[in-house]
Scaffold this active site. Structure first.
Site, PDB file in Angstrom:
ATOM      1  N   GLY A 187      44.506  37.742  30.352  1.00  0.00           N
ATOM      2  CA  GLY A 187      44.409  36.985  31.594  1.00  0.00           C
ATOM      3  C   GLY A 187      44.089  37.916  32.740  1.00  0.00           C
ATOM      4  N   SER A 188      42.953  37.757  33.407  1.00  0.00           N
ATOM      5  CA  SER A 188      42.517  38.783  34.342  1.00  0.00           C
ATOM      6  C   SER A 188      41.329  38.291  35.163  1.00  0.00           C
ATOM      7  CB  SER A 188      42.157  40.046  33.565  1.00  0.00           C
ATOM      8  OG  SER A 188      41.458  39.703  32.382  1.00  0.00           O
ATOM      9  N   ARG A 189      40.546  39.256  35.716  1.00  0.00           N
ATOM     10  CA  ARG A 189      39.460  38.894  36.613  1.00  0.00           C
ATOM     11  C   ARG A 189      38.372  39.969  36.612  1.00  0.00           C
ATOM     12  NH1 ARG A 189      41.059  38.384  42.922  1.00  0.00           N
ATOM     13  NH2 ARG A 189      39.243  39.407  43.824  1.00  0.00           N
TER      14      ARG A 189
END
Length: 225
Positions: A187-189
C-alpha cells in the site's frame, strides 16, 4: 487469451516467499481449527493476488508519459522534485497515484530514457494519500533523462503499512516506457514530476493502469486537462 489467463495472473518473484509463509501458517491454522484454516487460505490467495504481475501493453506511439502504477490519481499540484535527485529547484507539475492494498504493486517506467540518478531516503510512514507523504515518508527516487534531453522524476513512496521499497534498476540503465523498475509492499504511492511546461491529461480520482494509462503528451501542444 484463454479464460484462465483472465483470472489467474503471473506472480512477481518478490512474492514467492511471502506466499510460502502464508501457506505454511495456513497449514498450522488448519491443525487448530478448520475455520481458521479457511481464513488462512483466503489470506494466502490475497497475498498471491497482491504480488500479481500482469502483462501490460504500452501505447505504440512514443512521446507519452505513462502511469507508473495502478491506482487512483490522488493529487495534481506544483512541487519541487526531491532534493536528493539534484534537479533544479523549480516547481514542476506532480501527479500522484495512490495504490491501495488491492492494486497491483509492480511499478513501471513512465517514459523511455536513461536512469541518471537513484536516491533512497528513509522517512516516516504516514498514509500515502496525504500531501505530506511526499516530503516526510520513506522514498526512492529516479531521475530519467529522455532522448531529447528533458528529464522526468518518478518517486516510490512508502505508505501507512508499506515497509519495503524495492528498486530493480541501476544507474545508467536504459528503460523503455512501461518497463518494470520496482515494487512497493503493501500500500503506497508513486509521484511523477513532469518536465517543465508539460500539462497532465488526467484528473484527480481517475483510475490508472501502470504502463498503459497516458498521464501526459510530451509532443502534442494540444493539451487538455
Amino acid at each position: 487469451m484463454r479464460m484462465r489467463d483472465t483470472f489467474i495472473k503471473p506472480m512477481h518473484r518478490e512474492g514467492v516467499r511471502f506466499v510460502a509463509i502464508f501457506a505454511v501458517v495456513t497449514i498450522g491454522l488448519f491443525l487448530v481449527s478448520e475455520l481458521l484454516g479457511w481464513i488462512g487460505v483466503g489470506l494466502t490467495v490475497w497475498c498471491y493476488y497482491f504480488f500479481r504481475d500482469p502483462v501490460r501493453v504500452p501505447p505504440a506511439r512514443g512521446g507519452l508519459v505513462l502511469s507508473p502504477a495502478d491506482g487512483i490519481v490522488s493529487l495534481i499540484e506544483q512541487a519541487v522534485p526531491p532534493k536528493e535527485l539534484g534537479m533544479p529547484e523549480t516547481p514542476l507539475t506532480r501527479v500522484s497515484v495512490f495504490m491501495n492494498v488491492f492494486n497491483c504493486h509492480v511499478n513501471r517506467s513512465p517514459v523511455a530514457g536513461e536512469v541518471v540518478s537513484i536516491a533512497y531516503r528513509p522517512g516516516k510512514f504516514f498514509n500515502a494519500s496525504l500531501d505530506k507523504a511526499s516530503a516526510d515518508n520513506e522514498r526512492n527516487s529516479l531521475r530519467i533523462r529522455m532522448e531529447d534531453g528533458r528529464e522526468l522524476a518518478v518517486v516510490q513512496i512508502a505508505g501507512l503499512v508499506a515497509r519495503r521499497i524495492v528498486c530493480f534498476v541501476k544507474l545508467q540503465e536504459r528503460l523503455q516506457a512501461g518497463d518494470r523498475f520496482g515494487l512497493i509492499r503493501f500500500g503506497s504511492r508513486l509521484d511523477v514530476y513532469l518536465p517543465e511546461g508539460v500539462t497532465p491529461l488526467v484528473s484527480i480520482g481517475q483510475t490508472m493502469v501502470a504502463g498503459e494509462t497516458v498521464i501526459a503528451d510530451l509532443i502534442s501542444t494540444d493539451h487538455i486537462r
